[in-house]
Motif scaffolding. Sequence first.
Motif, PDB file in Angstrom:
ATOM      1  N   PHE A 116     -73.764 -23.510-104.419  1.00  0.00           N
ATOM      2  CA  PHE A 116     -73.392 -22.326-105.197  1.00  0.00           C
ATOM      3  C   PHE A 116     -74.142 -22.384-106.512  1.00  0.00           C
ATOM      4  O   PHE A 116     -74.424 -23.461-107.022  1.00  0.00           O
ATOM      5  CB  PHE A 116     -71.887 -22.308-105.495  1.00  0.00           C
ATOM      6  CG  PHE A 116     -71.038 -22.156-104.266  1.00  0.00           C
ATOM      7  CD1 PHE A 116     -71.006 -20.958-103.574  1.00  0.00           C
ATOM      8  CD2 PHE A 116     -70.277 -23.214-103.796  1.00  0.00           C
ATOM      9  CE1 PHE A 116     -70.234 -20.810-102.444  1.00  0.00           C
ATOM     10  CE2 PHE A 116     -69.498 -23.073-102.665  1.00  0.00           C
ATOM     11  CZ  PHE A 116     -69.470 -21.875-101.982  1.00  0.00           C
ATOM     12  N   VAL A 162     -74.522 -26.010-107.719  1.00  0.00           N
ATOM     13  CA  VAL A 162     -73.487 -26.989-107.383  1.00  0.00           C
ATOM     14  C   VAL A 162     -73.577 -27.247-105.883  1.00  0.00           C
ATOM     15  O   VAL A 162     -73.544 -26.301-105.082  1.00  0.00           O
ATOM     16  CB  VAL A 162     -72.081 -26.427-107.703  1.00  0.00           C
ATOM     17  CG1 VAL A 162     -71.004 -27.434-107.345  1.00  0.00           C
ATOM     18  CG2 VAL A 162     -71.991 -26.022-109.161  1.00  0.00           C
ATOM     19  N   ALA A 218     -71.727 -27.878-103.083  1.00  0.00           N
ATOM     20  CA  ALA A 218     -70.326 -27.909-102.669  1.00  0.00           C
ATOM     21  C   ALA A 218     -70.165 -28.727-101.389  1.00  0.00           C
ATOM     22  O   ALA A 218     -69.152 -29.383-101.178  1.00  0.00           O
ATOM     23  CB  ALA A 218     -69.803 -26.497-102.474  1.00  0.00           C
ATOM     24  N   SER A 252     -59.641 -32.198-105.922  1.00  0.00           N
ATOM     25  CA  SER A 252     -59.952 -30.797-106.189  1.00  0.00           C
ATOM     26  C   SER A 252     -61.449 -30.661-106.459  1.00  0.00           C
ATOM     27  O   SER A 252     -62.020 -31.457-107.201  1.00  0.00           O
ATOM     28  CB  SER A 252     -59.142 -30.363-107.409  1.00  0.00           C
ATOM     29  OG  SER A 252     -59.060 -28.984-107.435  1.00  0.00           O
ATOM     30  N   GLY A 253     -62.078 -29.662-105.824  1.00  0.00           N
ATOM     31  CA  GLY A 253     -63.501 -29.456-106.023  1.00  0.00           C
ATOM     32  C   GLY A 253     -64.397 -30.302-105.137  1.00  0.00           C
ATOM     33  O   GLY A 253     -65.619 -30.263-105.260  1.00  0.00           O
ATOM     34  N   SER A 254     -63.801 -31.059-104.199  1.00  0.00           N
ATOM     35  CA  SER A 254     -64.616 -31.955-103.378  1.00  0.00           C
ATOM     36  C   SER A 254     -65.275 -31.238-102.204  1.00  0.00           C
ATOM     37  O   SER A 254     -66.082 -31.827-101.494  1.00  0.00           O
ATOM     38  CB  SER A 254     -63.765 -33.127-102.875  1.00  0.00           C
ATOM     39  OG  SER A 254     -62.664 -32.653-102.133  1.00  0.00           O
ATOM     40  N   GLY A 255     -64.902 -29.953-101.974  1.00  0.00           N
ATOM     41  CA  GLY A 255     -65.595 -29.200-100.932  1.00  0.00           C
ATOM     42  C   GLY A 255     -64.772 -28.883 -99.694  1.00  0.00           C
ATOM     43  O   GLY A 255     -65.287 -28.380 -98.702  1.00  0.00           O
ATOM     44  N   LYS A 256     -63.459 -29.123 -99.761  1.00  0.00           N
ATOM     45  CA  LYS A 256     -62.601 -28.901 -98.581  1.00  0.00           C
ATOM     46  C   LYS A 256     -62.595 -27.432 -98.172  1.00  0.00           C
ATOM     47  O   LYS A 256     -62.806 -27.106 -97.000  1.00  0.00           O
ATOM     48  CB  LYS A 256     -61.160 -29.374 -98.876  1.00  0.00           C
ATOM     49  CG  LYS A 256     -61.071 -30.813 -99.359  1.00  0.00           C
ATOM     50  CD  LYS A 256     -59.655 -31.233 -99.648  1.00  0.00           C
ATOM     51  CE  LYS A 256     -58.975 -30.458-100.781  1.00  0.00           C
ATOM     52  NZ  LYS A 256     -59.591 -30.669-102.110  1.00  0.00           N
ATOM     53  N   SER A 257     -62.340 -26.551 -99.146  1.00  0.00           N
ATOM     54  CA  SER A 257     -62.314 -25.121 -98.814  1.00  0.00           C
ATOM     55  C   SER A 257     -63.684 -24.651 -98.352  1.00  0.00           C
ATOM     56  O   SER A 257     -63.799 -23.862 -97.409  1.00  0.00           O
ATOM     57  CB  SER A 257     -61.868 -24.294-100.018  1.00  0.00           C
ATOM     58  OG  SER A 257     -60.513 -24.542-100.313  1.00  0.00           O
ATOM     59  N   THR A 258     -64.721 -25.142 -99.012  1.00  0.00           N
ATOM     60  CA  THR A 258     -66.071 -24.738 -98.614  1.00  0.00           C
ATOM     61  C   THR A 258     -66.328 -25.127 -97.155  1.00  0.00           C
ATOM     62  O   THR A 258     -66.913 -24.354 -96.393  1.00  0.00           O
ATOM     63  CB  THR A 258     -67.119 -25.406 -99.528  1.00  0.00           C
ATOM     64  OG1 THR A 258     -66.783 -25.115-100.889  1.00  0.00           O
ATOM     65  CG2 THR A 258     -68.503 -24.894 -99.233  1.00  0.00           C
ATOM     66  N   GLN A 301     -56.336 -20.341 -98.491  1.00  0.00           N
ATOM     67  CA  GLN A 301     -55.643 -20.963 -99.613  1.00  0.00           C
ATOM     68  C   GLN A 301     -54.990 -19.874-100.458  1.00  0.00           C
ATOM     69  O   GLN A 301     -53.932 -20.064-101.028  1.00  0.00           O
ATOM     70  CB  GLN A 301     -56.645 -21.775-100.449  1.00  0.00           C
ATOM     71  CG  GLN A 301     -55.988 -22.762-101.381  1.00  0.00           C
ATOM     72  CD  GLN A 301     -56.986 -23.740-101.988  1.00  0.00           C
ATOM     73  OE1 GLN A 301     -58.191 -23.662-101.751  1.00  0.00           O
ATOM     74  NE2 GLN A 301     -56.484 -24.671-102.765  1.00  0.00           N
ATOM     75  N   GLU A 359     -54.706 -25.702 -97.018  1.00  0.00           N
ATOM     76  CA  GLU A 359     -53.472 -25.956 -97.771  1.00  0.00           C
ATOM     77  C   GLU A 359     -52.369 -24.962 -97.409  1.00  0.00           C
ATOM     78  O   GLU A 359     -51.880 -24.225 -98.270  1.00  0.00           O
ATOM     79  CB  GLU A 359     -53.749 -25.941 -99.275  1.00  0.00           C
ATOM     80  CG  GLU A 359     -54.784 -26.979 -99.670  1.00  0.00           C
ATOM     81  CD  GLU A 359     -54.810 -27.243-101.166  1.00  0.00           C
ATOM     82  OE1 GLU A 359     -53.731 -27.302-101.770  1.00  0.00           O
ATOM     83  OE2 GLU A 359     -55.910 -27.397-101.716  1.00  0.00           O
ATOM     84  N   HIS A 419     -53.483 -32.059 -99.653  1.00  0.00           N
ATOM     85  CA  HIS A 419     -53.519 -33.119-100.663  1.00  0.00           C
ATOM     86  C   HIS A 419     -52.475 -34.185-100.377  1.00  0.00           C
ATOM     87  O   HIS A 419     -52.403 -35.191-101.074  1.00  0.00           O
ATOM     88  CB  HIS A 419     -53.257 -32.534-102.060  1.00  0.00           C
ATOM     89  CG  HIS A 419     -54.431 -31.799-102.635  1.00  0.00           C
ATOM     90  ND1 HIS A 419     -55.506 -32.442-103.193  1.00  0.00           N
ATOM     91  CD2 HIS A 419     -54.714 -30.489-102.713  1.00  0.00           C
ATOM     92  CE1 HIS A 419     -56.395 -31.553-103.608  1.00  0.00           C
ATOM     93  NE2 HIS A 419     -55.933 -30.352-103.317  1.00  0.00           N
TER      94      HIS A 419
HETATM   95  N1  LIG Z   1     -67.882 -18.914-104.682  1.00  0.00           N
HETATM   96  C1  LIG Z   1     -68.211 -19.941-105.449  1.00  0.00           C
HETATM   97  N2  LIG Z   1     -69.075 -19.825-106.480  1.00  0.00           N
HETATM   98  C2  LIG Z   1     -69.420 -20.862-107.241  1.00  0.00           C
HETATM   99  N3  LIG Z   1     -68.970 -22.119-107.048  1.00  0.00           N
HETATM  100  C3  LIG Z   1     -68.110 -22.325-106.041  1.00  0.00           C
HETATM  101  C4  LIG Z   1     -67.679 -21.269-105.194  1.00  0.00           C
HETATM  102  N4  LIG Z   1     -66.813 -21.771-104.289  1.00  0.00           N
HETATM  103  C5  LIG Z   1     -66.728 -23.080-104.556  1.00  0.00           C
HETATM  104  N5  LIG Z   1     -67.498 -23.432-105.604  1.00  0.00           N
HETATM  105  C6  LIG Z   1     -67.654 -24.784-106.161  1.00  0.00           C
HETATM  106  O1  LIG Z   1     -67.882 -25.680-105.079  1.00  0.00           O
HETATM  107  C7  LIG Z   1     -67.175 -26.899-105.263  1.00  0.00           C
HETATM  108  C8  LIG Z   1     -66.242 -27.130-104.102  1.00  0.00           C
HETATM  109  O2  LIG Z   1     -65.209 -26.171-104.138  1.00  0.00           O
HETATM  110  P1  LIG Z   1     -64.067 -26.066-103.045  1.00  0.00           P
HETATM  111  O3  LIG Z   1     -63.334 -24.815-103.281  1.00  0.00           O
HETATM  112  O4  LIG Z   1     -64.664 -26.260-101.692  1.00  0.00           O
HETATM  113  O5  LIG Z   1     -63.173 -27.342-103.414  1.00  0.00           O
HETATM  114  P2  LIG Z   1     -61.790 -27.830-102.785  1.00  0.00           P
HETATM  115  O6  LIG Z   1     -62.015 -29.218-102.286  1.00  0.00           O
HETATM  116  O7  LIG Z   1     -61.288 -26.844-101.805  1.00  0.00           O
HETATM  117  O8  LIG Z   1     -60.828 -27.903-104.062  1.00  0.00           O
HETATM  118  P3  LIG Z   1     -59.261 -27.550-104.210  1.00  0.00           P
HETATM  119  O9  LIG Z   1     -58.523 -28.787-103.766  1.00  0.00           O
HETATM  120  O10 LIG Z   1     -59.109 -27.340-105.677  1.00  0.00           O
HETATM  121  O11 LIG Z   1     -58.951 -26.331-103.422  1.00  0.00           O
HETATM  122  C9  LIG Z   1     -66.479 -26.779-106.604  1.00  0.00           C
HETATM  123  O12 LIG Z   1     -67.279 -27.376-107.577  1.00  0.00           O
HETATM  124  C10 LIG Z   1     -66.404 -25.273-106.827  1.00  0.00           C
HETATM  125  O13 LIG Z   1     -66.404 -24.969-108.191  1.00  0.00           O
END
Ligand SMILES: Nc1ncnc2c1ncn2[C@@H]1O[C@H](COP(=O)(O)OP(=O)(O)OP(=O)(O)O)[C@@H](O)[C@H]1O
Lengths: 184, 248
Positions: free
Chosen positions: B13, B20, B22, B42-48, B94, B171, B203
């Motif tokens: 991203f 970043v 992701a 948080s931010g480790s990339g799970k949602s991505t 989420q 989640e 989590h």
């Molecule tokens: N649409 C986007 N635009 C810019 N950056 C993004 C976008 N989506 C995710 N990111 C970045 O990618 C990284 C991974 O985000 P992600 O949402 O996958 O984390 P996560 O593990 O699901 O966290 P959480 O536990 O907080 O939900 C983070 O640094 C986030 O800021």
Amino acid sequence: MAVREGLLVLLGEGPRHGYDLRNEFEARTGALWRLNSGQVYTTLERLERDGLAESSPDGDDASGRRRNYRLTAAGAEELRRWLGAHARDGELPRDDLVMKILLAASGDPRLAGEVISAHRHQLLERLQEVRREQRRVAGGMAARLVADVQIVRLEADLRWLDLCEQRLRDANRGGTDRPGRRES
Amino acid sequence: MSVLSLDRVSCRFYDGRRAVAALDDVSLAVRAGELVALMGPSGSGKSTLVHAAAGLVRPASGSVCLLGTAAPPGRAATRWWADRRRAQIGFVHQRLNLVPGLSARDNVALPLELDGWTTPDARRAAADALTRSGAQDLADLHGSHLSIGQQQRVAVARAIVGGRPLVLADEPTAALDTAAAEEIVELLANLAHEGQAVVLVTHDGRLASWADRVVLLRDGRIVDEVGAGLATVAADDPGVATPDRQLS
Ligand SMILES: Nc1ncnc2c1ncn2[C@@H]1O[C@H](COP(=O)(O)OP(=O)(O)OP(=O)(O)O)[C@@H](O)[C@H]1O
Ligand SMILES: [Mg+2]
């Protein structure tokens, strides 16, 4: 907790025989605690001596050796007091995991990270084992609750590891000093 | 065969000038009958990762396959993914994303109707899914009148309705109390043992322990995996894979 309190609880529900008490005690604690009959009878004798329980011969028993136990008023009061009293296991656990992490966390950050990861892996493995066991044995309420408490406590350890990791990260990002030295 | 497989997937991203990563070179396969949990800070990339698995985020490199077919490159992907999401993927976002003006029942029936089911069939399946996720009493309430925890149950029902082969749950229990969360994840574990492929982001180690495999992410990479050996045995042996759901 001791066998004494366990027997008070059971007798609080109504009169029982000694052998009955032993089986019930094990069933109700999810077999976490195994008793031999010697323990049960010694404890019953002490309860009688202290005026917390009383016994009489069982009328249906031909040998006349089987006795029926019941709680006295003093016993009932002691039972209520014990159930509501502070649980005693609230001390900070000086267990193996805590000591390992504390010692590692104040040393080389890289090693600390590895130690935390290794223990996280093991805790997750253990959690999966307990869960599989819980699903496998379609046991009674006590067995379920025993699995639940193991799961919740393992989870608490996991959360603590996450916190340790986060704090170490923050400390290593923020300052040059090692986290263990900051507070001294 | 894997229901879902990611092969060396990277997602980036751009926030202003900085890129970043992701997801960074992630490979993961999930088979029918498996529940895989994703954990990580948080931010480790799970949602991505789950978004990439549903085509909601397109990888910068690497490939995603569903039921043995790779997502096509370029413009054809949009249509292809829309079809997959309708017919093959149940997704708990989420951020829940219920349609506020529709009843819970219609929210749940919606993906099936979009997929061409008749209204009575879709409503029957919706009632069943709502019951399984403990939301049967909410069927007639509007999305906007539900508490967050109730929305979560309805969102789970919408993801499991119709028994699509892949369920992705990001989640799904964050707003639920301990016992309710246990119930929902037990449901997901049961779906997996009935033959669906399920990915659960959480989590909570307590909830992850329902999974056959727990995959740990950090900074967009898979750093550890727990339970893989046992999962292989269970998935290959129909005797073990049959549901053992006496604890309900
Ligand atoms: N649409 C986007 N635009 C810019 N950056 C993004 C976008 N989506 C995710 N990111 C970045 O990618 C990284 C991974 O985000 P992600 O949402 O996958 O984390 P996560 O593990 O699901 O966290 P959480 O536990 O907080 O939900 C983070 O640094 C986030 O800021
Ligand atoms: Mg997320």
